[in-house]
Design an enzyme around this catalytic site. Structure first.
Site, PDB file in Angstrom:
ATOM      1  N   ASP A   1     -39.317  24.022   1.435  1.00  0.00           N
ATOM      2  CA  ASP A   1     -38.622  25.305   1.581  1.00  0.00           C
ATOM      3  C   ASP A   1     -38.454  25.892   0.192  1.00  0.00           C
ATOM      4  OD1 ASP A   1     -36.753  27.406   1.903  1.00  0.00           O
ATOM      5  OD2 ASP A   1     -35.834  26.419   3.627  1.00  0.00           O
TER       6      ASP A   1
ATOM      7  N   VAL B   1     -36.268  27.638  -1.002  1.00  0.00           N
ATOM      8  CA  VAL B   1     -34.879  27.647  -1.478  1.00  0.00           C
ATOM      9  C   VAL B   1     -34.549  26.363  -2.239  1.00  0.00           C
ATOM     10  CG1 VAL B   1     -33.703  26.549   0.474  1.00  0.00           C
ATOM     11  CG2 VAL B   1     -32.572  28.408  -0.763  1.00  0.00           C
ATOM     12  N   SER B   2     -35.442  25.388  -2.159  1.00  0.00           N
ATOM     13  CA  SER B   2     -35.223  24.085  -2.795  1.00  0.00           C
ATOM     14  C   SER B   2     -36.036  23.967  -4.077  1.00  0.00           C
ATOM     15  CB  SER B   2     -35.629  22.958  -1.826  1.00  0.00           C
ATOM     16  OG  SER B   2     -35.901  21.766  -2.514  1.00  0.00           O
ATOM     17  N   PRO B   3     -35.387  23.877  -5.252  1.00  0.00           N
ATOM     18  CA  PRO B   3     -36.153  23.693  -6.492  1.00  0.00           C
ATOM     19  C   PRO B   3     -36.890  22.363  -6.519  1.00  0.00           C
ATOM     20  CG  PRO B   3     -33.817  23.396  -6.911  1.00  0.00           C
ATOM     21  CD  PRO B   3     -33.933  23.909  -5.507  1.00  0.00           C
TER      22      PRO B   3
END
Length: 228
Positions: free
Chosen positions: A10, A12-14
């Site tokens: 995703d 949104v996940s670094p």
């Protein structure tokens, strides 16, 4: 040797970005050992709810430690420009639906899918663009697609078919034990399957695949930047 790594990510996940960069950097050597990679867009918010997990920044101790963890990861994976956006976190449904459409579109080459997926992290984490806003996503997609193609992608994100495909892929990850991203489901040449989590378990993954993992890490280090 041989096998397959299903990669659930995703934007949104670094840590998903770190994993993507590392796998792309290793892709050629993995292919030389018969290991296939497949990247799957999922909705991390749905995984957190479905698994009962909580984002690390909601726990003060984890949030404090995260500063050190991200600095080390940025250096190790070679992406020093990553910064947490002021508007973080976002609801990533829109960009993840866009990637779902691109992944399943028979008219879009695999390489363009991977390249456009990578653009999401660049836009969100390096350029501070809020990809939950349609205009920001449009601007990001235009780096890889024509205006007409982007319009088609954006329209597709509104369809029940694409919404359901993202739901189904997210549920598949949950069924395979996912509680966060990046999540990996790995099959080795013996058809044995195991899950792996996070961007710092690759040496375990290589061993499970019976790969010369020390050599792979050395090769990846010498190659420098990940190739699309």
């Amino acid at each position: 040797m041989g096998g397959k790594i299903d990669v659930y990510l995703d934007c949104v996940s670094p840590y998903s970005y770190y994993a993507l960069l590392h796998l792309l950097r290793n892709r050629e050597v993995l292919a030389s050992h018969g290991v296939e990679l497949e990247f799957h867009p999922v909705f991390l918010g749905g995984i957190n709810v479905g698994s009962g997990n909580k984002p690390p920044w909601t726990l003060p101790a984890k949030a404090k430690y995260g500063k050190f963890d991200h600095e080390r990861a940025r250096d190790y994976f070679g992406c020093p420009d990553i910064q947490t956006p002021s508007f973080f976190p976002i609801v990533s449904l829109l960009p993840q639906r866009a990637m779902t459409y691109i992944k399943f579109s028979t008219s879009i080459p695999q390489e363009k899918y991977i390249a456009s997926f990578r653009e999401l992290w660049i836009a969100l984490w390096e350029q501070q663009m809020d990809l939950s806003k349609p205009q920001c996503l449009v601007e990001t997609l235009r780096r890889q697609f024509s205006a007409e193609e982007v319009e088609k992608i954006m329209e597709a994100t509104k369809t029940q078919e694409i919404k359901q495909k993202l739901i189904d892929t997210t549920q598949q990850a949950l069924d395979r034990g996912a509680f966060g991203c990046p999540w990996f489901w790995v099959r080795n040449e013996k058809n044995e399957e195991e899950p792996f989590f996070g961007s710092d378990r690759f040496h375990f993954m290589w061993r499970f695949l019976d790969l010369p993992w020390r050599d792979i890490e050395i090769v990846a280090k010498s190659k420098g930047k990940a190739k699309i």
